[in-house]
Design an enzyme around this catalytic site. Structure first.
Site, PDB file in Angstrom:
ATOM      1  N   GLU A 118       0.832  -1.210   0.000  1.00  0.00           N
ATOM      2  CA  GLU A 118       0.000   0.000   0.000  1.00  0.00           C
ATOM      3  C   GLU A 118       0.867   1.261   0.000  1.00  0.00           C
ATOM      4  O   GLU A 118       0.573   2.239   0.701  1.00  0.00           O
ATOM      5  CB  GLU A 118      -0.979  -0.024   1.169  1.00  0.00           C
ATOM      6  CG  GLU A 118      -1.924  -1.214   1.126  1.00  0.00           C
ATOM      7  CD  GLU A 118      -3.048  -1.151   2.156  1.00  0.00           C
ATOM      8  OE1 GLU A 118      -3.053  -0.212   2.975  1.00  0.00           O
ATOM      9  OE2 GLU A 118      -3.911  -2.041   2.131  1.00  0.00           O
ATOM     10  N   GLU A 178      -5.140  -9.280  -0.187  1.00  0.00           N
ATOM     11  CA  GLU A 178      -5.647  -9.340   1.188  1.00  0.00           C
ATOM     12  C   GLU A 178      -7.154  -9.189   1.164  1.00  0.00           C
ATOM     13  O   GLU A 178      -7.693  -8.340   0.452  1.00  0.00           O
ATOM     14  CB  GLU A 178      -5.071  -8.204   2.059  1.00  0.00           C
ATOM     15  CG  GLU A 178      -3.625  -8.327   2.429  1.00  0.00           C
ATOM     16  CD  GLU A 178      -3.175  -7.168   3.320  1.00  0.00           C
ATOM     17  OE1 GLU A 178      -4.051  -6.441   3.842  1.00  0.00           O
ATOM     18  OE2 GLU A 178      -1.965  -6.983   3.486  1.00  0.00           O
TER      19      GLU A 178
END
Length: 823
Positions: free
Chosen positions: A124, A271
């Site tokens: 991220e 995820e």
């Protein structure tokens, strides 16, 4: 001769058939798990790998490249994604030699004995450490070059996991697009993924979409529950029907890529998951919901149904995560995403039968429910009383003189009662929770002559159900609980208050912003407390064209009084302001009348994380309303100076930003003392204080070579006189748009204010002193009503009360957008 040719043909045929079959198996959709290591007493690498094999887990993702785990995975057929932590990006992105060394040390040394399938570069990065965005692709390219040199580039893919918040307007999916401020990274990244056949890794959490849009997104849609056609979400542009939130999130990524003319990159969900426990602010983080989400997720992937936009492509998914990471910091949910406890007992039993061999933790009638260690006696006593009372567990065996009375303590008695209830309920999901004080175990807790329910057939002897228990220490025993049902222990009241349907089309939703904490401490990004986005370092490059039209050579500054009225469609108004911010993509934002609630809405918007904010969470909670600055540009310092004469707590907020390092720029905002006029004369008040505050601000700012001062000045040219700036300063509106009124507060044009006393004022202003830069354009924004939104207002007309249905605009003020460029 013919016979030997035939034999050879048969051998080749079956060899090819075997290879094709193996290739098909490799291409089958799969579910893997993420393995975090913030766990007390984590299994040794050898035991960890043995556990993975027992559970038939064939794909894992590591958050680093742990050499001991990679060694233990050798010759196991377990496929692994290894990761480059965010704090290693700079070194790898700056040096091909470092990248080659990393590949040699972490890939070449183990492959092919250890089946490394991909490298996840950072985690991220674009949203949590945007300052590292410029080095992300160089790091990826350097690692890829090293793979090419090792002749491993076709076997091992390279990508980077992204947060869902890089996608704006994700619902409905057909309207989704990547955050344009990230386009300088996203387009070349996608082109790299396309060129190398690598996936776009996305961390997608329907849990956060649901939590941030309660009342709009039904829980059933988030958990993959079967829906009637009337409850399916319909994309009004494509008429595609969505039965779950995850498919919509995946398709929003596909549509975003399509907008950039990239259509051959597959989405991999790096995820996804659901927490099994949370604090009071997370009532939906429950074992039941976690079980439902992950069980249905596994079935959904292994059923190979794809998504409505791409039914031919089923995204592989890595569940977050294998173990509860008990060392994670609050909130409570941070430590409770795991499928298993650290001791390998399941947190809950997934219902995955009939969906393949993945996860074998349901050990068929060999699980028990016991009290957790470390729980205080009073809390256990309340749960014990409920189990033996309203829960109707058979507690006769823990009465004095019976087989399970000893040891005579709350924990032992509670374990027996919990297991009795759990077995009575058929070991159903959620029946071993008891407000988080119970856990499932595969170890038979029976001892001596005390046989726990589920251990073996209980005697046919009928025993009375006891409604309470006794302990040796009365002081340890809490009063009997007044709980009357299991729902008292697992609160679902909020579920009952929510509409389970969204109708036939998507409604506008708050963009999903994952709250899951990033592992590197330097990358933690909460509202108002993270490293600022560095912006485009060429944003003020000198242009040969002297016309100075907005473009790469310009900067935009937005000033907006967002209106602190919270009872008038506050959430939708802030969403509209956020849409304007995304549309115009200002480099610096100056906001006035921000309340703590407005701050909370804004800081959870998808666009927020590309800015650095002058106000921290703690500061926001300490004041009723305030001004704040947001900057994409590097910020040397934020500061705030209260005005000496203010009776309203007004102050000057300042940001010192850098433009290519050598051109300092000071941007300041304020909300000068309000007039507070009142009947019967509606005279302006605090004019003297307002003028003095303007002078104080100018005196403080004028020592800087490049200054922009903006905000809600509450200025009345007739009563307050000309704005008190010295020679060399200009009012941007009068300079660029002479002859135009510039009313930013206008009860005639802003129909939301219809029925108010007529007032047309240029309350909001930009005043500037620029030596190295110049103003080139100023626009008024936020002048359109929010589509489909209205409110009712009562107005007295000729002694009669009449109701007016009025449109809603983003604010009672219009915003001002100033563009500057180099001289």
């Amino acid at each position: 001769m013919a016979k030997s040719k035939l034999t050879l043909f048969v051998i080749l045929y079956f060899a090819v058939l075997y290879i094709v079959k193996a290739a098909d198996q490799d291409n089958e959709p799969f579910v893997g798990v993420n393995i975090g290591t913030d766990v007390s007493n984590l299994l040794s690498p050898a035991d960890l790998v043995s556990f993975l094999q027992v559970q038939k887990i064939t794909h894992v993702r590591l958050y680093d490249a742990d050499q001991d785990i990679l060694k233990a995975l050798a010759k196991t057929k377990i496929r692994v994604i290894i990761s480059v932590p965010n704090n290693q990006l700079l070194a790898i992105g700056s040096s091909n030699t470092t990248a080659a060394s990393w590949i040699g040390r972490n890939v070449v040394a183990y492959y092919p004995e250890t089946l490394i399938t991909a490298i996840a570069v950072g985690d991220e990065v674009l949203t949590t450490v945007p300052s590292s965005a410029p080095i992300l692709l160089p790091a990826i390219e350097s690692l890829y070059s090293a793979l090419v040199a090792a002749n491993l580039h076709t076997q091992i893919k390279i990508s980077t996991p992204n947060a869902a918040s890089i996608i704006l307007d994700p619902f409905p999916p057909s309207q989704a697009f990547f955050n344009q401020s990230l386009s300088s990274v996203m387009l070349p990244l996608l082109q790299f993924l396309s060129r190398t056949g690598s996936p776009l890794m996305m961390n997608l959490y329907p849990y956060y979409v649901f939590m941030q849009n309660k009342g709009v997104v039904p829980l059933d849609n988030s958990l993959f529950k079967p829906l009637t056609p009337s409850k399916e979400m319909v994309d009004p542009n494509t008429l595609l029907h969505y039965t779950n939130v995850l498919d919509a999130m995946i398709d929003s990524a596909y549509f975003s890529m399509k907008n950039l003319n990239v259509t051959d990159v597959v989405v991999l969900v790096s995820e996804s998951g659901w927490p099994s426990k949370g604090d009071s602010k997370e009532p939906y983080a429950t074992i039941d919901n976690a079980d439902m989400y992950n069980s249905n997720l596994i079935k959904h992937v292994l059923d190979r149904g794809g998504t409505p936009f791409h039914p031919e492509i089923t995204s592989n998914v890595y569940i977050y995560e294998l173990f509860n990471e008990d060392l994670r910091s609050p909130p409570v949910s941070e430590a409770n995403w795991g499928l298993f406890h650290a001791n390998t007992t399941p947190v809950y039993l997934l219902h995955v039968s009939g969906s393949g061999a993945f996860l074998a933790n349901d050990t068929t009638n060999k699980t028990y429910c016991i009290a957790m260690d470390g729980v205080d006696s009073k809390t256990l006593q309340v749960a014990l009383d409920w189990a033996c009372g309203p829960g109707r567990a058979n507690c006769s065996e823990i009465q004095p003189g019976e087989a399970c009375y000893q040891p005579n303590n709350v924990k032992n008695h509670a374990s027996y009662a919990f297991d009795s209830y759990y077995q009575k309920e058929g070991r159903s999901s959620g029946s071993c929770d008891f407000k988080g004080v119970a856990m499932i175990t595969t170890t038979d807790p029976s001892h001596g002559s005390c046989i726990f329910p589920g251990s073996k057939k209980i005697s046919n002897k009928t025993k009375a159900i006891a409604n309470t228990t006794q302990t040796s220490d009365a002081a340890d025993r809490a009063p009997v609980s007044t709980l009357t049902s299991l729902e008292d222990l697992t609160d679902t009241d909020l579920d009952c208050q929510m509409d389970s349907s969204v109708g036939s089309v998507f409604l506008p939703l708050k963009p999903c912003t994952s709250k899951r904490k990033i592992r590197d401490q330097e990358n933690v990004g909460v509202c108002g407390d993270f490293d600022g986005f560095q912006g485009d370092t060429n944003s003020l490059a000198v242009k040969e064209d002297a016309n100075s039209e907005p473009g790469l050579s310009s900067l935009k500054i937005l000033s907006y009084n967002v209106w602190f009225r919270e009872d008038l469609e506050m959430h939708k108004r802030m969403k509209a302001i956020g849409d304007l911010i995304q549309l115009h993509s200002p480099d610096v934002i100056c906001l006035q009348e921000v309340t703590p609630n407005i701050y909370d809405i804004l800081c959870h918007s998808s666009w927020w994380k590309v800015y650095r904010c002058s106000v921290s969470n703690e500061m926001a909670d300490s004041r009723p309303y305030f001004c704040m600055l947001l900057s994409k540009l590097p910020v040397k310092a934020f500061s705030c100076k209260p005005f000496r004469n203010s009776v309203m707590g007004r102050e000057l907020c300042i940001a010192e930003v850098e433009v290519q390092g050598d051109k300092p720029l000071v941007i300041a905002t304020s909300h000068l003392e309000s007039p507070s006029p009142g009947p019967p004369t509606w005279d302006q008040m605090f004019s003297k204080e307002r003028v003095d505050q303007a002078k104080e601000a100018i005196n403080l700012l004028e020592k800087n070579p490049n200054v922009i001062f903006c905000g809600d000045m509450n200025w009345d040219g007739k009563l307050d006189g000309p704005f008190p700036f010295p020679e060399g300063w200009v009012d941007a509106w009068t300079e660029l748009r002479p002859g135009e009124s510039g009313w930013t507060y206008d009860t005639k044009s802003n129909q939301m204010l219809s029925g108010n006393r007529t007032l047309q004022k240029r309350l909001d202003r930009f005043v500037c002193s620029l030596h190295d830069l110049k103003i080139s354009r100023i626009d008024m924004i936020g002048m359109e009503a929010i589509p489909g939104l209205s409110y009712c207002k009562e107005k007295k007309v000729r002694k009669e009360i009449k109701k007016l249905e009025l449109p809603v605009l983003p604010s009672d003020h219009y915003g001002l957008l100033l563009t500057i460029c180099r001289k």
